[in-house]
Design a protein around this motif. Sequence first.
Motif, PDB file in Angstrom:
ATOM      1  N   GLY A 136      10.156  -0.715  -0.742  1.00  0.00           N
ATOM      2  CA  GLY A 136      10.872   0.452  -1.246  1.00  0.00           C
ATOM      3  C   GLY A 136      10.478   1.772  -0.597  1.00  0.00           C
ATOM      4  N   LEU A 137       9.470   1.754   0.270  1.00  0.00           N
ATOM      5  CA  LEU A 137       9.060   2.993   0.926  1.00  0.00           C
ATOM      6  C   LEU A 137       9.904   3.247   2.169  1.00  0.00           C
ATOM      7  CD1 LEU A 137       5.144   2.704   0.810  1.00  0.00           C
ATOM      8  CD2 LEU A 137       6.651   3.996  -0.728  1.00  0.00           C
ATOM      9  N   ASP A 138      10.243   4.506   2.399  1.00  0.00           N
ATOM     10  CA  ASP A 138      10.909   4.862   3.652  1.00  0.00           C
ATOM     11  C   ASP A 138       9.833   5.025   4.727  1.00  0.00           C
ATOM     12  OD1 ASP A 138       9.686   7.307   3.105  1.00  0.00           O
ATOM     13  OD2 ASP A 138      11.560   8.396   2.858  1.00  0.00           O
ATOM     14  N   GLU A 139      10.252   5.407   5.929  1.00  0.00           N
ATOM     15  CA  GLU A 139       9.284   5.498   7.026  1.00  0.00           C
ATOM     16  C   GLU A 139       8.167   6.493   6.722  1.00  0.00           C
ATOM     17  OE1 GLU A 139       8.876   6.372  11.785  1.00  0.00           O
ATOM     18  OE2 GLU A 139      10.878   6.188  10.946  1.00  0.00           O
ATOM     19  N   GLY A 141       7.017   7.381   3.812  1.00  0.00           N
ATOM     20  CA  GLY A 141       6.159   6.788   2.790  1.00  0.00           C
ATOM     21  C   GLY A 141       5.239   5.722   3.359  1.00  0.00           C
ATOM     22  N   ARG A 142       5.792   4.907   4.275  1.00  0.00           N
ATOM     23  CA  ARG A 142       4.963   3.878   4.915  1.00  0.00           C
ATOM     24  C   ARG A 142       3.864   4.524   5.756  1.00  0.00           C
ATOM     25  NH1 ARG A 142      10.174   1.536   5.661  1.00  0.00           N
ATOM     26  NH2 ARG A 142      10.215   2.268   7.821  1.00  0.00           N
ATOM     27  N   GLU A 148      -3.467   6.589   4.626  1.00  0.00           N
ATOM     28  CA  GLU A 148      -4.453   6.493   3.550  1.00  0.00           C
ATOM     29  C   GLU A 148      -5.331   5.248   3.716  1.00  0.00           C
ATOM     30  OE1 GLU A 148      -3.956   4.953  -0.939  1.00  0.00           O
ATOM     31  OE2 GLU A 148      -2.759   6.728  -0.457  1.00  0.00           O
ATOM     32  N   ARG A 149      -4.709   4.119   4.089  1.00  0.00           N
ATOM     33  CA  ARG A 149      -5.420   2.840   4.165  1.00  0.00           C
ATOM     34  C   ARG A 149      -6.124   2.600   5.505  1.00  0.00           C
ATOM     35  NH1 ARG A 149      -4.181  -0.590  -0.492  1.00  0.00           N
ATOM     36  NH2 ARG A 149      -3.156   0.928  -1.829  1.00  0.00           N
ATOM     37  N   ALA A 160       6.525   4.018  11.977  1.00  0.00           N
ATOM     38  CA  ALA A 160       5.963   3.223  10.884  1.00  0.00           C
ATOM     39  C   ALA A 160       6.992   2.203  10.399  1.00  0.00           C
ATOM     40  CB  ALA A 160       5.515   4.135   9.747  1.00  0.00           C
ATOM     41  N   ASP A 161       7.374   1.290  11.303  1.00  0.00           N
ATOM     42  CA  ASP A 161       8.334   0.269  10.882  1.00  0.00           C
ATOM     43  C   ASP A 161       7.636  -0.721   9.948  1.00  0.00           C
ATOM     44  OD1 ASP A 161       7.612  -2.339  12.428  1.00  0.00           O
ATOM     45  OD2 ASP A 161       7.561  -0.779  13.965  1.00  0.00           O
TER      46      ASP A 161
END
Length: 185
Positions: A136-139, A141-142, A148-149, A160-161
Amino acid sequence: MARDGEKRAVLIAGPTASGKTALAIARARENGARIVNADSMQVYGVLDRLTARPNSHELARARHEMFGHVDPSQRYSTGAWLADANKQIQEAGKENQELIFVGGTGLYFDALVNGFAQVPAIEREFVAQAEKLIQGLDEAGRMALLAERDPETASRIKVADPQRVTRAIAVKRAVSASGSAWRPA
């Protein structure tokens, strides 16, 4: 033709319908080279009509490898492609034959020329967890989640595909190290 022990390959890259196939076939017919697919969509068996995969007439004019050899239900990565390409390189070396890599997948060419990270196999559970995180995340958001990770990987990738982000997060979770730790120097 390559001399004994000499590795020889031609790389033809470019966008769809730019004449790569015709150029590769002409070169292959000149010297008996084999053409190796370097397009991430043309590896799949059922996508012959949705991609600009060589048609039956073109396939008959020269030896073609790694076109349509993967079932679409199978996960196929750049690492798997590189392993298959290395088999072609070994076979061609035994036959003293030139290879012509043709396609539009830059990551395949980069892996072929510069090597590829030998990240250990990741258990399916880590992949499933990562897929759930990005669902559900867009680019943007990804990218934020990846930053973060795994900030090191996030700083290295441009797009960020879903596949790249899933892989990066799964690797980080499984081995507690960034995928960048395995990148060739």
